[in-house]
Enzyme design. Structure first.
Site: not given
Ligand SMILES: N[C@@H](CC(=O)c1ccccc1NC=O)C(=O)O
Length: 331
Positions: A191, A274, A306
Protein backbone atom coordinates in the site's frame (compact mmCIF):
# COMPACT_ATOMS: atom_id res chain seq x y z
CA UNK A 1 -11.23 20.18 -6.75
CA UNK A 2 -11.67 22.62 -9.62
CA UNK A 3 -7.95 22.58 -10.46
CA UNK A 4 -7.73 18.93 -11.48
CA UNK A 5 -6.29 18.16 -14.87
CA UNK A 6 -7.67 15.63 -17.33
CA UNK A 7 -5.68 12.36 -17.29
CA UNK A 8 -4.48 10.84 -20.58
CA UNK A 9 -6.48 7.80 -21.74
CA UNK A 10 -5.03 4.48 -20.57
CA UNK A 11 -3.00 2.67 -23.23
CA UNK A 12 -3.74 -1.03 -23.93
CA UNK A 13 -1.79 -3.61 -21.96
CA UNK A 14 0.74 -5.78 -23.77
CA UNK A 15 -0.90 -9.22 -23.84
CA UNK A 16 2.07 -11.12 -22.41
CA UNK A 17 2.54 -9.30 -19.13
CA UNK A 18 -0.79 -9.32 -17.36
CA UNK A 19 -1.21 -12.28 -15.09
CA UNK A 20 -4.53 -13.06 -13.46
CA UNK A 21 -4.11 -15.52 -10.61
CA UNK A 22 -7.72 -16.56 -11.08
CA UNK A 23 -9.41 -19.06 -13.34
CA UNK A 24 -10.63 -16.86 -16.19
CA UNK A 25 -13.37 -17.58 -18.66
CA UNK A 26 -12.47 -17.07 -22.31
CA UNK A 27 -12.91 -13.45 -23.41
CA UNK A 28 -13.11 -12.32 -19.77
CA UNK A 29 -10.49 -9.75 -18.78
CA UNK A 30 -9.27 -9.45 -15.18
CA UNK A 31 -11.99 -8.01 -13.01
CA UNK A 32 -9.74 -5.07 -12.17
CA UNK A 33 -8.94 -4.10 -15.74
CA UNK A 34 -12.59 -4.35 -16.74
CA UNK A 35 -13.66 -2.17 -13.83
CA UNK A 36 -11.05 0.49 -14.39
CA UNK A 37 -11.76 0.76 -18.08
CA UNK A 38 -15.47 1.26 -17.36
CA UNK A 39 -15.11 3.87 -14.63
CA UNK A 40 -14.75 7.63 -14.95
CA UNK A 41 -11.51 9.50 -14.40
CA UNK A 42 -10.67 10.40 -10.81
CA UNK A 43 -10.71 14.09 -11.78
CA UNK A 44 -14.38 13.77 -12.54
CA UNK A 45 -15.37 11.94 -9.34
CA UNK A 46 -17.27 13.57 -6.51
CA UNK A 47 -15.33 14.00 -3.28
CA UNK A 48 -17.46 11.24 -1.76
CA UNK A 49 -16.61 8.81 -4.57
CA UNK A 50 -12.92 9.66 -4.39
CA UNK A 51 -12.95 9.08 -0.60
CA UNK A 52 -14.52 5.66 -1.22
CA UNK A 53 -12.06 4.69 -3.96
CA UNK A 54 -9.16 5.43 -1.62
CA UNK A 55 -10.67 3.72 1.46
CA UNK A 56 -9.48 0.12 0.89
CA UNK A 57 -11.47 -1.21 3.87
CA UNK A 58 -14.74 -0.34 2.09
CA UNK A 59 -14.01 -2.84 -0.71
CA UNK A 60 -13.39 -5.99 1.31
CA UNK A 61 -15.85 -8.83 0.69
CA UNK A 62 -14.86 -10.54 3.95
CA UNK A 63 -15.79 -8.03 6.65
CA UNK A 64 -17.10 -4.53 7.21
CA UNK A 65 -14.66 -1.64 7.18
CA UNK A 66 -13.91 -1.40 10.91
CA UNK A 67 -13.62 -5.17 11.31
CA UNK A 68 -11.24 -5.65 8.37
CA UNK A 69 -8.78 -3.04 9.69
CA UNK A 70 -9.00 -4.46 13.21
CA UNK A 71 -8.40 -7.96 11.84
CA UNK A 72 -5.47 -6.67 9.77
CA UNK A 73 -3.74 -5.12 12.76
CA UNK A 74 -4.34 -8.33 14.75
CA UNK A 75 -2.98 -10.55 11.94
CA UNK A 76 0.21 -8.57 11.33
CA UNK A 77 0.84 -8.09 15.07
CA UNK A 78 0.34 -11.80 15.82
CA UNK A 79 2.37 -12.80 12.77
CA UNK A 80 5.24 -10.58 13.87
CA UNK A 81 5.10 -11.98 17.40
CA UNK A 82 5.32 -15.52 15.96
CA UNK A 83 8.23 -14.51 13.73
CA UNK A 84 10.13 -13.00 16.64
CA UNK A 85 9.54 -16.13 18.73
CA UNK A 86 11.02 -18.42 16.07
CA UNK A 87 13.52 -16.43 14.02
CA UNK A 88 16.90 -15.08 15.11
CA UNK A 89 16.64 -11.29 15.10
CA UNK A 90 18.56 -8.07 15.52
CA UNK A 91 15.93 -5.58 16.67
CA UNK A 92 15.88 -1.76 16.68
CA UNK A 93 19.09 -1.31 14.67
CA UNK A 94 19.51 2.45 14.00
CA UNK A 95 20.14 3.43 10.38
CA UNK A 96 20.01 7.17 11.06
CA UNK A 97 19.77 9.68 13.86
CA UNK A 98 16.01 10.06 14.25
CA UNK A 99 14.03 7.86 16.65
CA UNK A 100 12.00 6.44 13.79
CA UNK A 101 15.08 5.49 11.77
CA UNK A 102 15.45 1.95 13.06
CA UNK A 103 15.06 -1.45 11.48
CA UNK A 104 14.46 -5.03 12.58
CA UNK A 105 16.53 -7.77 10.97
CA UNK A 106 15.23 -11.35 10.73
CA UNK A 107 18.22 -13.56 9.93
CA UNK A 108 18.18 -16.53 7.59
CA UNK A 109 17.98 -19.88 9.37
CA UNK A 110 21.34 -20.90 7.91
CA UNK A 111 23.29 -17.65 7.48
CA UNK A 112 26.49 -19.23 6.10
CA UNK A 113 27.72 -17.39 3.01
CA UNK A 114 25.99 -14.53 1.22
CA UNK A 115 22.20 -14.25 1.26
CA UNK A 116 19.48 -12.23 -0.48
CA UNK A 117 17.72 -9.61 1.63
CA UNK A 118 14.05 -8.58 1.43
CA UNK A 119 13.36 -5.11 2.79
CA UNK A 120 9.73 -4.88 3.91
CA UNK A 121 8.11 -1.43 3.94
CA UNK A 122 4.82 -1.34 5.82
CA UNK A 123 1.67 0.43 4.71
CA UNK A 124 -0.86 2.45 6.68
CA UNK A 125 -1.36 5.50 4.47
CA UNK A 126 1.92 7.05 5.72
CA UNK A 127 0.30 7.59 9.13
CA UNK A 128 -0.39 4.25 10.84
CA UNK A 129 1.49 1.04 11.63
CA UNK A 130 5.23 0.64 12.24
CA UNK A 131 8.05 -1.87 11.97
CA UNK A 132 6.77 -3.42 15.23
CA UNK A 133 4.00 -5.18 13.28
CA UNK A 134 6.04 -5.78 10.12
CA UNK A 135 7.97 -9.01 10.68
CA UNK A 136 5.11 -11.34 9.76
CA UNK A 137 6.49 -12.06 6.25
CA UNK A 138 9.77 -13.40 7.69
CA UNK A 139 9.12 -17.09 8.54
CA UNK A 140 8.66 -18.59 5.03
CA UNK A 141 11.57 -16.51 3.68
CA UNK A 142 14.20 -17.02 6.37
CA UNK A 143 13.84 -20.80 6.12
CA UNK A 144 14.82 -20.46 2.44
CA UNK A 145 18.04 -18.61 3.31
CA UNK A 146 16.70 -15.07 2.87
CA UNK A 147 17.15 -12.23 5.38
CA UNK A 148 14.12 -10.03 6.01
CA UNK A 149 14.38 -6.46 7.25
CA UNK A 150 11.33 -4.54 8.49
CA UNK A 151 12.15 -0.86 8.11
CA UNK A 152 10.77 1.85 10.37
CA UNK A 153 10.16 5.38 9.12
CA UNK A 154 8.58 8.50 10.62
CA UNK A 155 4.89 8.40 9.78
CA UNK A 156 2.80 11.58 9.81
CA UNK A 157 2.37 13.92 11.53
CA UNK A 158 6.08 13.72 12.45
CA UNK A 159 7.17 12.55 9.02
CA UNK A 160 6.11 14.08 5.72
CA UNK A 161 6.39 12.51 2.29
CA UNK A 162 9.83 13.89 1.37
CA UNK A 163 11.20 12.71 4.73
CA UNK A 164 9.71 9.21 4.51
CA UNK A 165 11.06 8.72 0.98
CA UNK A 166 14.54 9.86 2.06
CA UNK A 167 14.40 7.59 5.12
CA UNK A 168 13.63 4.39 3.22
CA UNK A 169 16.32 5.25 0.66
CA UNK A 170 18.81 5.78 3.52
CA UNK A 171 17.86 2.43 5.04
CA UNK A 172 18.86 0.65 1.81
CA UNK A 173 22.16 2.56 1.64
CA UNK A 174 22.84 1.71 5.31
CA UNK A 175 22.15 -2.00 4.85
CA UNK A 176 24.41 -2.46 1.83
CA UNK A 177 27.22 -0.45 3.46
CA UNK A 178 26.91 -2.29 6.76
CA UNK A 179 26.42 -5.91 5.70
CA UNK A 180 28.81 -7.28 3.12
CA UNK A 181 27.06 -10.67 3.03
CA UNK A 182 24.03 -9.37 1.11
CA UNK A 183 23.91 -11.00 -2.33
CA UNK A 184 21.06 -8.83 -3.62
CA UNK A 185 18.34 -6.54 -2.30
CA UNK A 186 14.62 -7.04 -2.92
CA UNK A 187 12.05 -4.45 -1.93
CA UNK A 188 8.62 -5.48 -0.72
CA UNK A 189 6.02 -2.87 0.17
CA UNK A 190 2.33 -2.84 0.92
CA UNK A 191 0.00 0.00 0.00
CA UNK A 192 1.75 3.22 1.14
CA UNK A 193 4.82 1.00 1.60
CA UNK A 194 4.60 -0.07 -2.06
CA UNK A 195 4.62 3.63 -2.92
CA UNK A 196 7.81 4.10 -0.85
CA UNK A 197 9.41 0.99 -2.41
CA UNK A 198 8.62 2.37 -5.88
CA UNK A 199 10.29 5.66 -4.92
CA UNK A 200 13.39 3.66 -3.88
CA UNK A 201 13.47 2.28 -7.44
CA UNK A 202 13.84 5.82 -8.80
CA UNK A 203 16.71 6.79 -6.47
CA UNK A 204 19.79 8.50 -7.85
CA UNK A 205 22.25 6.47 -5.80
CA UNK A 206 25.16 8.80 -6.55
CA UNK A 207 23.66 11.11 -3.94
CA UNK A 208 23.99 8.28 -1.40
CA UNK A 209 27.49 7.16 -2.39
CA UNK A 210 26.46 3.52 -2.87
CA UNK A 211 25.25 1.31 -5.69
CA UNK A 212 22.89 -1.18 -4.08
CA UNK A 213 22.27 -4.29 -6.13
CA UNK A 214 18.45 -4.08 -6.19
CA UNK A 215 17.44 -7.27 -7.92
CA UNK A 216 13.68 -7.03 -7.57
CA UNK A 217 10.66 -5.29 -6.12
CA UNK A 218 7.33 -6.73 -4.98
CA UNK A 219 4.83 -3.88 -4.92
CA UNK A 220 1.56 -4.93 -3.32
CA UNK A 221 -1.64 -2.85 -3.66
CA UNK A 222 0.28 0.40 -4.00
CA UNK A 223 -0.42 4.03 -4.80
CA UNK A 224 1.84 5.42 -7.54
CA UNK A 225 0.18 8.76 -8.29
CA UNK A 226 -0.34 10.79 -5.10
CA UNK A 227 -2.34 13.61 -6.58
CA UNK A 228 -5.80 12.08 -5.94
CA UNK A 229 -4.80 11.72 -2.26
CA UNK A 230 -4.36 15.49 -1.96
CA UNK A 231 -8.14 15.84 -2.42
CA UNK A 232 -9.26 13.47 0.36
CA UNK A 233 -9.16 13.21 4.15
CA UNK A 234 -6.06 10.98 4.10
CA UNK A 235 -4.20 14.23 3.37
CA UNK A 236 -5.36 15.90 6.60
CA UNK A 237 -2.25 14.68 8.43
CA UNK A 238 0.06 14.59 5.41
CA UNK A 239 -0.51 18.20 4.28
CA UNK A 240 0.73 17.37 0.79
CA UNK A 241 0.59 20.19 -1.69
CA UNK A 242 0.16 19.32 -5.35
CA UNK A 243 3.88 19.95 -5.80
CA UNK A 244 4.87 17.59 -2.97
CA UNK A 245 2.48 14.98 -4.35
CA UNK A 246 3.96 15.27 -7.82
CA UNK A 247 7.62 15.04 -6.82
CA UNK A 248 6.81 12.00 -4.68
CA UNK A 249 4.73 10.19 -7.30
CA UNK A 250 6.55 7.12 -8.65
CA UNK A 251 4.65 7.34 -11.93
CA UNK A 252 6.22 10.76 -12.53
CA UNK A 253 9.70 9.60 -11.44
CA UNK A 254 10.10 6.64 -13.80
CA UNK A 255 13.55 6.72 -15.32
CA UNK A 256 14.68 4.80 -18.39
CA UNK A 257 15.93 1.41 -17.20
CA UNK A 258 19.73 1.57 -17.16
CA UNK A 259 21.65 -1.61 -18.08
CA UNK A 260 22.10 -2.45 -14.39
CA UNK A 261 18.41 -2.00 -13.78
CA UNK A 262 17.46 -4.36 -16.58
CA UNK A 263 18.47 -7.12 -14.19
CA UNK A 264 15.88 -5.83 -11.70
CA UNK A 265 12.51 -7.52 -11.93
CA UNK A 266 9.44 -5.66 -10.70
CA UNK A 267 6.23 -7.42 -9.74
CA UNK A 268 3.20 -5.19 -9.29
CA UNK A 269 0.44 -6.97 -7.41
CA UNK A 270 -3.13 -5.88 -6.85
CA UNK A 271 -5.90 -7.63 -4.91
CA UNK A 272 -9.05 -8.69 -6.72
CA UNK A 273 -11.07 -6.71 -4.16
CA UNK A 274 -8.97 -3.58 -4.28
CA UNK A 275 -10.95 -0.60 -5.57
CA UNK A 276 -11.02 0.30 -9.28
CA UNK A 277 -8.75 3.28 -8.55
CA UNK A 278 -6.14 0.97 -6.97
CA UNK A 279 -6.38 -1.28 -10.04
CA UNK A 280 -5.98 1.71 -12.34
CA UNK A 281 -2.96 2.98 -10.43
CA UNK A 282 -1.22 -0.42 -10.66
CA UNK A 283 -1.96 -0.77 -14.36
CA UNK A 284 -0.73 2.70 -15.21
CA UNK A 285 2.48 2.34 -13.21
CA UNK A 286 3.05 -1.06 -14.81
CA UNK A 287 2.63 0.53 -18.25
CA UNK A 288 4.97 3.39 -17.41
CA UNK A 289 7.74 1.06 -16.20
CA UNK A 290 7.31 -1.23 -19.17
CA UNK A 291 7.48 1.65 -21.65
CA UNK A 292 10.71 2.77 -19.97
CA UNK A 293 12.28 -0.65 -20.54
CA UNK A 294 11.89 -2.21 -17.09
CA UNK A 295 11.22 -5.92 -16.58
CA UNK A 296 7.81 -5.75 -14.97
CA UNK A 297 4.70 -7.87 -14.57
CA UNK A 298 1.27 -7.30 -13.10
CA UNK A 299 -0.45 -9.87 -10.91
CA UNK A 300 -4.12 -9.66 -9.90
CA UNK A 301 -4.67 -12.10 -7.04
CA UNK A 302 -8.10 -13.75 -6.89
CA UNK A 303 -10.15 -13.85 -3.69
CA UNK A 304 -8.03 -11.32 -1.86
CA UNK A 305 -8.65 -7.80 -0.60
CA UNK A 306 -6.30 -4.95 0.23
CA UNK A 307 -5.46 -6.51 3.59
CA UNK A 308 -5.26 -10.30 3.25
CA UNK A 309 -3.29 -9.88 -0.01
CA UNK A 310 -0.31 -8.98 2.23
CA UNK A 311 -1.26 -10.75 5.50
CA UNK A 312 -1.00 -14.13 3.78
CA UNK A 313 2.71 -13.60 3.12
CA UNK A 314 3.12 -15.19 6.56
CA UNK A 315 2.17 -18.50 4.87
CA UNK A 316 4.61 -20.51 2.77
CA UNK A 317 1.85 -21.95 0.58
CA UNK A 318 0.33 -18.61 -0.49
CA UNK A 319 0.68 -17.91 -4.20
CA UNK A 320 2.47 -14.59 -3.69
CA UNK A 321 4.98 -16.15 -1.26
CA UNK A 322 5.68 -18.80 -3.89
CA UNK A 323 6.10 -16.21 -6.66
CA UNK A 324 8.49 -14.18 -4.48
CA UNK A 325 10.57 -17.26 -3.56
CA UNK A 326 10.65 -18.27 -7.20
CA UNK A 327 11.75 -14.82 -8.39
CA UNK A 328 14.52 -14.72 -5.79
CA UNK A 329 15.75 -18.26 -6.47
CA UNK A 330 16.10 -17.77 -10.21
CA UNK A 331 17.71 -14.30 -10.12
N1 LIG B 1 -8.26 4.16 6.33
C1 LIG B 1 -7.87 3.13 5.42
C2 LIG B 1 -6.82 2.25 6.06
C3 LIG B 1 -5.77 1.91 5.09
O1 LIG B 1 -5.80 2.35 3.98
C4 LIG B 1 -4.67 1.00 5.46
C5 LIG B 1 -4.71 0.36 6.69
C6 LIG B 1 -3.70 -0.54 7.04
C7 LIG B 1 -2.67 -0.80 6.16
C8 LIG B 1 -2.62 -0.16 4.93
C9 LIG B 1 -3.63 0.76 4.58
N2 LIG B 1 -3.58 1.43 3.38
C10 LIG B 1 -2.47 1.96 2.76
O2 LIG B 1 -1.38 2.11 3.21
C11 LIG B 1 -9.06 2.33 4.93
O3 LIG B 1 -10.17 2.82 4.94
O4 LIG B 1 -8.91 1.20 4.49
Amino acid sequence: MGTRRAAPPPSPLPPDALICAAPLQRDTPCAGSRLSLDMGKWQEMTKEELEKQYAPSRWSHRMDKEAVIEAHVREVTEGTRRAQATVQTLLHVPYGGSDGEKLDIYLPTDPSGAFPLVLYIHGGYWQFLSKEESGFIAPPLVTQGIAVVAVGYDVAPKGQLDVMVAQVRCSVAFLVQQYSKISGVYLCGHSAGAHLAAMVLSTDWEEYGVTPDIKGAFLVSGVYDLEPITHISVNNLLHMSREVARRNSPILCVTAAKPARKACEVLITVAQHDSPEFHRQSQEYFQALRSAGWRVSLLDIADTDHFDVIEKLSQGGYILTQVILNMISRA
